[in-house]
Design an enzyme around this catalytic site. Structure first.
Site, mmCIF file in Angstrom:
data_model
loop_
_atom_site.group_PDB
_atom_site.id
_atom_site.type_symbol
_atom_site.label_atom_id
_atom_site.label_comp_id
_atom_site.label_asym_id
_atom_site.label_seq_id
_atom_site.Cartn_x
_atom_site.Cartn_y
_atom_site.Cartn_z
ATOM 1 N N SER A 425 0.825 -1.199 0.000
ATOM 2 C CA SER A 425 0.000 0.000 0.000
ATOM 3 C C SER A 425 0.867 1.259 0.000
ATOM 4 O O SER A 425 1.960 1.268 0.562
ATOM 5 C CB SER A 425 -0.887 -0.019 1.249
ATOM 6 O OG SER A 425 -1.870 0.973 1.194
ATOM 7 N N GLN A 503 1.986 6.738 -7.580
ATOM 8 C CA GLN A 503 0.764 7.424 -7.143
ATOM 9 C C GLN A 503 1.011 8.932 -7.160
ATOM 10 O O GLN A 503 1.937 9.422 -6.513
ATOM 11 C CB GLN A 503 0.352 6.991 -5.736
ATOM 12 C CG GLN A 503 -1.008 7.571 -5.328
ATOM 13 C CD GLN A 503 -1.319 7.375 -3.856
ATOM 14 O OE1 GLN A 503 -0.777 8.069 -3.003
ATOM 15 N NE2 GLN A 503 -2.207 6.432 -3.552
ATOM 16 N N TYR A 584 -7.421 15.085 0.296
ATOM 17 C CA TYR A 584 -6.488 15.907 -0.465
ATOM 18 C C TYR A 584 -7.264 16.621 -1.576
ATOM 19 O O TYR A 584 -8.487 16.533 -1.654
ATOM 20 C CB TYR A 584 -5.337 15.049 -0.985
ATOM 21 C CG TYR A 584 -4.540 14.423 0.142
ATOM 22 C CD1 TYR A 584 -3.920 15.222 1.112
ATOM 23 C CD2 TYR A 584 -4.428 13.047 0.286
ATOM 24 C CE1 TYR A 584 -3.219 14.659 2.164
ATOM 25 C CE2 TYR A 584 -3.718 12.473 1.338
ATOM 26 C CZ TYR A 584 -3.128 13.291 2.269
ATOM 27 O OH TYR A 584 -2.443 12.740 3.327
ATOM 28 N N ARG A 632 -7.468 6.079 -6.588
ATOM 29 C CA ARG A 632 -7.769 5.793 -5.178
ATOM 30 C C ARG A 632 -8.860 6.755 -4.712
ATOM 31 O O ARG A 632 -8.750 7.966 -4.906
ATOM 32 C CB ARG A 632 -6.526 5.943 -4.304
ATOM 33 C CG ARG A 632 -6.737 5.337 -2.912
ATOM 34 C CD ARG A 632 -5.502 5.392 -2.044
ATOM 35 N NE ARG A 632 -5.343 4.148 -1.303
ATOM 36 C CZ ARG A 632 -4.622 4.031 -0.189
ATOM 37 N NH1 ARG A 632 -3.987 5.063 0.309
ATOM 38 N NH2 ARG A 632 -4.531 2.865 0.424
ATOM 39 N N ARG A 726 0.654 -1.605 7.108
ATOM 40 C CA ARG A 726 1.437 -1.875 8.324
ATOM 41 C C ARG A 726 2.099 -3.252 8.329
ATOM 42 O O ARG A 726 3.234 -3.369 8.807
ATOM 43 C CB ARG A 726 0.558 -1.681 9.562
ATOM 44 C CG ARG A 726 0.211 -0.219 9.807
ATOM 45 C CD ARG A 726 -0.784 -0.062 10.948
ATOM 46 N NE ARG A 726 -1.070 1.334 11.242
ATOM 47 C CZ ARG A 726 -1.945 2.088 10.597
ATOM 48 N NH1 ARG A 726 -2.629 1.559 9.589
ATOM 49 N NH2 ARG A 726 -2.137 3.338 10.926
#
Length: 769
Positions: A425, A503, A584, A632, A726
């Site tokens: 990710s 990205q 964003y 995304r 994570r």
């Protein structure tokens, strides 16, 4: 003042003589025969309006420990099965090892009625209690505990609603609870798609002669079939005709003549508090669980076990009731969450009927998240092996003899083929130097590529200096940025089989802040830059006030994204992703929480999408045709008035129409007022919805932590790829380790690491030392 009762007997009134109320009364009598227990039941002892009830093997063990004679009588009258049969698209698929038992509700009540009589419980039938204030007039004054076991429409809960704070959620699907003399050998599901919609039946045998037959459908299918205009007999006649191929001439029947309408809407009940003074809720008055996981009566009777234990053990009433609430509320929430997942699957089953029978059945079996991929292997290894072979063969485009874990099957997007379904990710590292990725990024991304993931996604790479979140963000707006990124892509391509995705994003109103560990979302002490947004609304009170963008600002941002996309080609990225999530710039255009514009870029969802889609279209025009593009999104804002699940499908369709190949489905981070509901794989349902309603490939992300979850998501068709953040931070070689643990030997390892592979596989086979 509520008394302590450690030394004396209790006077208890139970309002409601269903399974929970009767079971509690007998357990309290067993604990102390001196307890004065009265059960008040509105109906006659031989009245019951259900057919069968289902218990798991674990619930039966709880019954055995609570009262052995009752347990023995229940189990002596059981119909037991291990199989689940699913009939879908002229195909029958069977999965074994599920371990459930059914019993007639009437038989269960008779057993409990006899047991309470043996123990001296005062059970009064045909006695309706509309108000606990009426108890003294019934000779029931001086009561220590009043137990409201009066069902889903509890009058006691209604009277004290300000104290219990109930949440009553009327669901949209329709169902009718019928019976039949057809004897099912397994818990059976039928699914029918016809000109009116989709209809399903949940069926199981509960004694030697009778089975439960629940028919369910969404509201649109119900109305299209004309059920809204039919009485009970007409409804039964249509259902018999619909399911005639399997009923073999057996009739359907109802014992619910008391209902004004044959069909019901499920009511999901929960309460913030379960007791008030000496009044305590139990069973359906406290909680309900959808019939598709068969846990309503189970939960109610386990409530009774818990309440009886605490009333017998604790020294005073408030402590006993608090202990009961704490224990049972946790368990009820756990089961209600599973039941909600199951309920929503059946409510929205239309979105899954496009699936092939093996995948449809797998999705059904794993719908609640209580049954996982590896749990299915334990229950029925041969069934799961068949699913894995089918899935791997479909992914390979040819029949395969060996079964492969779904996460290790290939996946193709345009001209790019991934070796597996694992995605690293995008994670901001906040350590770039004037936007240039450095040695840290090379090691960070390179090590994850060596670790075997199919796809690596860079952190959000900003398209301009003013588009950065922090001074430590990577960029793609200077020549040195492109060369820095190319060093990384070359390493990935030379040393691994991974593919790497760039990205691109713009921080918008969340920009000009400190590096995360120096002060999350805090403005810089100095050197701040102007931040932009669709409307002059701060993300949070502590953050910068943005300037509303003009059309000239938009033109520059479009140009910045197109330039960065061209630089991505120079840097040799395999794929590109546009960041339209997490509040964003482009996300803040999409959500109405931050977009209050009155021009063509505000208002309707179509207008709010206009600018983000314009940017995407500009990128797609210059990005090579053979290379895929992703977007995304935040599929929900987790806030009132914001983006919700139904909007996410339209958002995904808009980008797919502009050329997006896959949607990376995240949620939230768009509003400081958001109230997200966290949990295992908590964002996966949004990916599931987009993939199966819009027909667009998706990447699932969000608290996906192990291979079992990845395999389950992929095999069920809830996503095509799974992104893990994570887990990859703590283990760069997460994919290699997962392959070894699953015994999948075909996963590519760098030749320099092969001796480590061999030792790891030996250690796993050897087991814990």
């Amino acid at each position: 003042m509520l008394k302590a009762f450690a030394e004396g007997s209790l006077k208890v009134v139970v309002i409601g003589g269903g399974p929970a109320g009767l079971y509690l009364s007998l357990l309290l009598k067993l604990a102390d025969p001196k307890h004065d227990i009265t059960v008040l039941e509105r109906n006659a002892p031989d009245s019951t309006f259900g057919w069968g009830v289902v218990f798991s093997d674990q619930t039966l063990e709880n019954f055995r420990q609570a009262d052995l004679p009752t347990y023995q009588q229940i189990t002596d009258n059981f119909a037991h099965w291990d199989d689940i049969d699913v009939f879908f698209k002229d195909t029958k698929i069977t999965s074994s090892g599920h371990g459930f038992s059914g019993i007639s509700r009437k038989k269960l009540l008779n057993i409990l009625q006899r047991r309470t009589a043996e123990l001296g419980v005062d059970v009064r039938y045909n006695t309706e209690v509309r108000d606990d204030a009426d108890l003294p007039s019934m000779g029931l004054d001086g009561v220590d505990v009043i137990v409201a076991a009066d069902g889903i429409n509890s009058t006691i809960r209604r009277k004290y609603s300000e104290c219990f704070q109930p949440n009553l959620d009327v669901r949209s699907a329709k169902f009718i609870w019928l019976g039949t003399t057809f004897k099912f050998d397994a818990f059976t599901f039928y699914f029918i798609e016809n000109e009116n919609g989709v209809f399903q039946a949940h069926c199981y045998r509960f004694d030697d002669d009778t089975s439960t037959f629940i028919v369910e459908c969404d509201d649109a299918s119900w109305r299209a079939a004309g059920f809204d205009k039919m009485d009970m007999q007409a409804t039964i006649s249509v259902c018999e005709k619909m399911f005639a191929p399997w009923l073999n001439g057996h009739k359907l029947m109802s014992n619910a003549a008391h209902l004004s309408s044959p069909w019901l809407n499920f009511l999901r009940v929960s309460n913030a508090k379960w007791f008030h003074k000496n009044i305590v809720l139990m069973g359906d008055a406290a909680h309900t669980a959808h019939f598709s996981i068969g846990s309503g009566t189970k939960l109610a009777m386990e409530d009774a076990i818990s309440l009886a234990r605490f009333l017998s053990r604790e020294g005073d009433l408030p402590a006993a009731l608090q202990s009961y609430e704490t224990e049972r509320m946790t368990e009820a929430l756990r089961l209600q969450n599973a039941a909600r997942n199951s309920m929503e699957w059946f409510e929205t089953v239309k979105r899954y009927v496009h699936l092939d029978p093996p995948q449809f059945t797998y999705s059904l079996l794993t719908r609640s998240q209580r049954v996982s991929h590896e749990n299915l292997r334990l229950r029925d290894g041969s069934y799961l092996a068949g699913v894995e072979r089918w899935f791997a063969s479909r992914a390979a485009g040819r029949e395969l003899e060996n079964n492969t874990p779904p996460m290790f099957t290939p996946f193709k997007l345009r001209g790019m083929e991934l070796k597996n379904r694992v995605v690293v990710s995008p994670m901001d590292m906040y350590c770039a130097e004037d936007g240039t990725p450095n040695d840290f990024h090379l090691v960070h991304l390179g090590s994850r590529a060596l670790g075997g993931a199919g796809l690596i996604v860079t952190e959000m790479t900003c398209v301009s200096p003013e588009g950065r979140i922090t001074p430590g963000c990577t960029g793609m707006y200077c020549p040195e940025h492109a060369s820095g990124w190319k060093r990384i892509t070359q390493f990935v391509h030379k040393n691994s089989e991974s593919r790497i995705c760039l990205q691109l994003g713009h921080s918008g109103r969340k920009g000009s802040t400190k590096i995360a560990w120096e002060g999350m979302d805090e403005p810089l002490d100095d050197g701040n830059w102007e931040v932009l947004a669709p409307s002059p609304i701060r993300h949070a009170e502590s953050m910068h006030m943005p300037r509303e963008m003009t059309r000239a600002d938009m033109d520059k941002v479009v140009s910045d994204f197109v330039r960065a996309t061209k630089m991505g080609i120079e840097s040799d990225f395999d794929m590109i992703e546009l960041h339209c999530a997490h509040g964003y710039l482009l996300s803040s255009f999409i959500t109405p929480l931050s977009n209050r514009r009155t021009d063509e870029y505000g208002g309707s969802l179509q207008n709010r999408l206009r600018f983000p889609v314009e940017i995407f279209a500009g990128m797609r025009q210059v990005w090579p045709t053979e290379r895929p593009m992703s977007v995304r999104i935040s599929a929900t804002d987790w806030a009132d008035g914001g983006i919700a699940g139904e909007d996410s499908v339209e958002i995904a369709k808009a980008f797919a129409s502009a050329g997006a190949d896959i949607i990376h489905v995240s949620t939230g981070q768009t509003s400081s007022n958001a109230r997200p509901v966290y949990g295992r794989m908590f964002q996966t349902p949004y990916s599931d919805r987009i993939r199966n309603e819009a027909g667009i490939p998706t990447i699932a992300v969000g608290n996906i932590i192990n291979a079992d979850q990845v395999n389950g998501i992929i095999a069920a068709g809830r996503a095509d790829l799974c992104a893990l953040a994570r887990p990859h931070l703590s283990d760069p070689h997460w994919t290699l380790h997962a392959a070894a643990e699953l015994g999948y030997e075909e996963q590519y390892w760098p030749p320099q690491y092969l001796t480590g592979k061999q030792q790891l596989e030996r250690n796993i086979k050897r087991g814990p030392q």
